[in-house]
Write a protein that holds these residues in place. Structure first.
Motif, short mmCIF file in Angstrom:
data_model
loop_
_atom_site.label_atom_id
_atom_site.label_comp_id
_atom_site.label_asym_id
_atom_site.label_seq_id
_atom_site.Cartn_x
_atom_site.Cartn_y
_atom_site.Cartn_z
N LEU A 144 0.73 -1.14 -0.03
CA LEU A 144 -0.04 0.02 0.07
C LEU A 144 0.91 1.21 -0.04
O LEU A 144 1.92 1.20 0.64
CB LEU A 144 -0.87 0.00 1.22
CG LEU A 144 -1.90 -1.10 1.31
CD1 LEU A 144 -2.76 -1.12 2.77
CD2 LEU A 144 -3.06 -0.68 0.28
N ALA A 145 0.44 2.35 -0.60
CA ALA A 145 1.11 3.56 -0.69
C ALA A 145 1.36 4.02 0.94
O ALA A 145 0.30 3.98 1.72
CB ALA A 145 0.22 4.64 -1.35
N GLY A 146 2.68 4.51 1.01
CA GLY A 146 2.93 4.78 2.46
C GLY A 146 3.56 3.75 3.45
O GLY A 146 4.04 3.85 4.53
N ILE A 147 3.52 2.44 3.21
CA ILE A 147 3.82 1.40 3.78
C ILE A 147 5.29 0.85 3.12
O ILE A 147 5.43 0.86 1.98
CB ILE A 147 3.02 0.38 3.64
CG1 ILE A 147 1.66 0.59 4.30
CG2 ILE A 147 3.57 -1.02 4.41
CD1 ILE A 147 1.95 0.92 5.72
N ASP A 148 6.51 1.03 3.81
CA ASP A 148 7.54 0.76 3.47
C ASP A 148 7.95 -0.74 3.34
O ASP A 148 8.50 -1.13 2.31
CB ASP A 148 8.59 1.30 4.52
CG ASP A 148 10.22 1.24 4.25
OD1 ASP A 148 10.54 1.29 2.73
OD2 ASP A 148 11.05 0.78 4.90
N ARG A 149 7.51 -1.51 4.17
CA ARG A 149 7.71 -2.81 4.31
C ARG A 149 6.36 -3.54 4.74
O ARG A 149 5.79 -3.06 5.95
CB ARG A 149 8.78 -3.30 5.11
CG ARG A 149 10.16 -2.85 4.78
CD ARG A 149 11.14 -3.59 5.43
NE ARG A 149 12.44 -2.94 5.30
CZ ARG A 149 13.55 -3.12 5.85
NH1 ARG A 149 13.55 -4.40 6.88
NH2 ARG A 149 14.59 -2.89 5.58
N PRO A 150 5.69 -4.60 3.89
CA PRO A 150 4.76 -5.42 4.61
C PRO A 150 5.25 -6.06 6.01
O PRO A 150 6.44 -6.49 6.18
CB PRO A 150 4.38 -6.40 3.67
CG PRO A 150 5.55 -6.57 2.91
CD PRO A 150 6.30 -5.26 2.95
N ALA A 151 4.42 -6.54 6.98
CA ALA A 151 4.64 -7.31 7.81
C ALA A 151 3.96 -8.50 8.03
O ALA A 151 2.72 -8.51 7.50
CB ALA A 151 4.51 -6.50 9.19
N GLY B 120 8.46 -12.65 11.08
CA GLY B 120 9.57 -13.34 10.20
C GLY B 120 9.53 -12.38 8.53
O GLY B 120 10.66 -13.05 7.92
N ALA B 121 8.86 -11.62 8.30
CA ALA B 121 8.98 -11.11 7.09
C ALA B 121 10.00 -10.15 6.86
O ALA B 121 10.78 -10.11 5.81
CB ALA B 121 7.59 -10.26 6.76
N ASN B 122 10.45 -9.70 8.08
CA ASN B 122 11.46 -8.50 8.18
C ASN B 122 12.46 -8.90 8.95
O ASN B 122 12.40 -8.33 10.41
CB ASN B 122 11.03 -7.06 8.29
CG ASN B 122 9.92 -7.01 7.05
OD1 ASN B 122 9.98 -6.39 5.88
ND2 ASN B 122 8.53 -6.90 7.53
N VAL B 123 13.71 -9.35 8.87
CA VAL B 123 14.52 -9.79 9.95
C VAL B 123 15.12 -8.62 10.54
O VAL B 123 15.52 -8.41 11.56
CB VAL B 123 15.51 -10.72 9.20
CG1 VAL B 123 16.67 -11.15 10.47
CG2 VAL B 123 15.08 -11.91 9.00
#
Length: 367
Positions: free
Chosen positions: A126-133, A151-154
């Motif tokens: 989505l716009a404004g989201i740097d990384r999904p979680a 676990g999506a972003n170590v």
């Protein structure tokens, strides 16, 4: 069962070939899910030759599914870079259906890394989201709580952690039905001076945001099971370790209880007397009940089922996805973000304070 009509709209696209016991486990799980969601329609993507005999044995699943053939399979040990090149895999075609609007969401028990990579590239954030979680509900003494990232972003910075807090807040509102969820930032202790600069910066930003009144502060590992807060925010490395530790503890508890109540004749008699209560405890702590991690922050519902689950666990993952679709989870976040975009340009990384002030205000009004 006819071939897929391009105009048909599906609630979910299902990756039939992901998981240790797929596709049998997936089809059996859909048969259970069909009883709970009789109005739902599912696009079942996988090897048609293997799926049709399974669907013949599960008429409930056959009644709600339309099959789309996929000639390739993403294996559990396949690297995401390799998986991305398989354009005809069951996972890719299921995700394509979400990206095109053919399905509102996707459920897969397949390779986690490949699912995340495909979702980010095909479905997009989505716009404004740097990384999904990756978010999921876990049991606590006070009821279910939501935890992310799992676990999506170590590796995460303070901006990511604050974004996770905003998404976790919306998850708790729409899925758990908590109107004013409290938020905790997982740390090595609850004292304000604990943790590294990244955690302390995220805490300062949350305290200064409109969510500040509901920000509990730092929480420790034992606070997860205690239910100290409704939302637990952490990086993917720590969250995944905590999740797997909790799953192991639940299995250990179950094994110890079996040993206790089968050790002697008196123990077996005691089990019969306490059976009703123990059955309730077993159901409450069953890890399959909490199966289904949601990748939040994407332009569609993406749910990751545990690869080693059984039909009941997969059915729970479908329940999670259907719940998200029914409650308009993605639209809820998108609406909040669009309100921010109307007032000001979304900030680049490093401008976290204006991001949080914008995001939290509209989301705080969501019920």
């Amino acid at each position: 069962m006819s071939d897929l009509a391009k105009t048909e709209r599906f609630a979910l696209a299902i990756d039939a070939m992901g998981g240790d016991d797929a596709p049998g486990m997936v089809v059996a799980g859909l048969a259970l899910a069909a009883e709970r969601h009789p109005g739902g329609r599912f696009l079942l993507v996988g090897d048609e030759a293997r799926l049709r005999p399974l669907l013949a044995a599960h008429p409930r699943a056959r009644a709600v599914c339309t099959v789309r053939h996929a000639s390739e399979i993403i294996t559990g040990d396949m690297k995401p870079t390799v998986a991305l090149r398989l354009r005809q895999s069951s996972m890719r075609l299921a995700i394509d259906a979400v990206a095109s609007g053919e399905a509102a969401g996707v459920v897969s028990a397949g390779n986690s890394g490949a699912l995340l990579a495909l979702a980010k590239i095909v479905v997009k954030t989505l716009a404004g989201i740097d990384r999904p979680a990756m978010a999921a509900t876990v049991p606590s003494a006070r009821g279910d709580v939501v935890m992310l990232d799992l676990g999506a972003n170590v590796v995460c910075d303070s901006r990511n952690l604050v974004e996770f807090a905003v998404m976790g807040d919306m998850f708790a509102r729409t899925v758990l039905g908590i109107p004013e969820p409290t938020i905790g930032l997982l740390n090595v202790g609850s004292e304000e001076l604990k943790g590294d600069d990244r955690l302390r910066q995220a805490a300062d930003m949350l305290r200064a945001s409109p969510m500040g009144a509901r920000f509990h502060g730092f929480v420790a590992g034992h606070d997860i099971a205690a239910g100290t807060t409704d939302v637990i925010v952490t990086d993917g490395f720590t969250g995944n370790v905590a999740l797997k530790t909790g799953e192991g503890a639940l299995r250990l508890m179950g094994g110890l209880l079996r040993q206790v109540f089968t050790g002697s004749l008196m123990a077996k008699i005691a089990y019969l007397l306490a059976r009703t209560g123990l059955d309730r405890l077993r159901e409450w702590l069953d890890p399959r009940r909490y199966n289904g991690a949601v990748m939040v922050g994407l332009n569609g519902v993406v749910v990751k089922s545990h690869g080693g689950t059984d039909a009941l666990g997969f059915a729970h993952a479908v329940d999670v996805a259907m719940n998200m679709v029914t409650h308009g989870f993605t639209a809820g976040i998108a609406e909040g973000l669009s309100k921010v975009a109307e007032r000001e340009r979304l900030p680049a990384p490093g401008q976290e304070e204006s991001l949080i002030e914008g995001l939290a205000s509209p989301l705080a009004q969501a019920k």
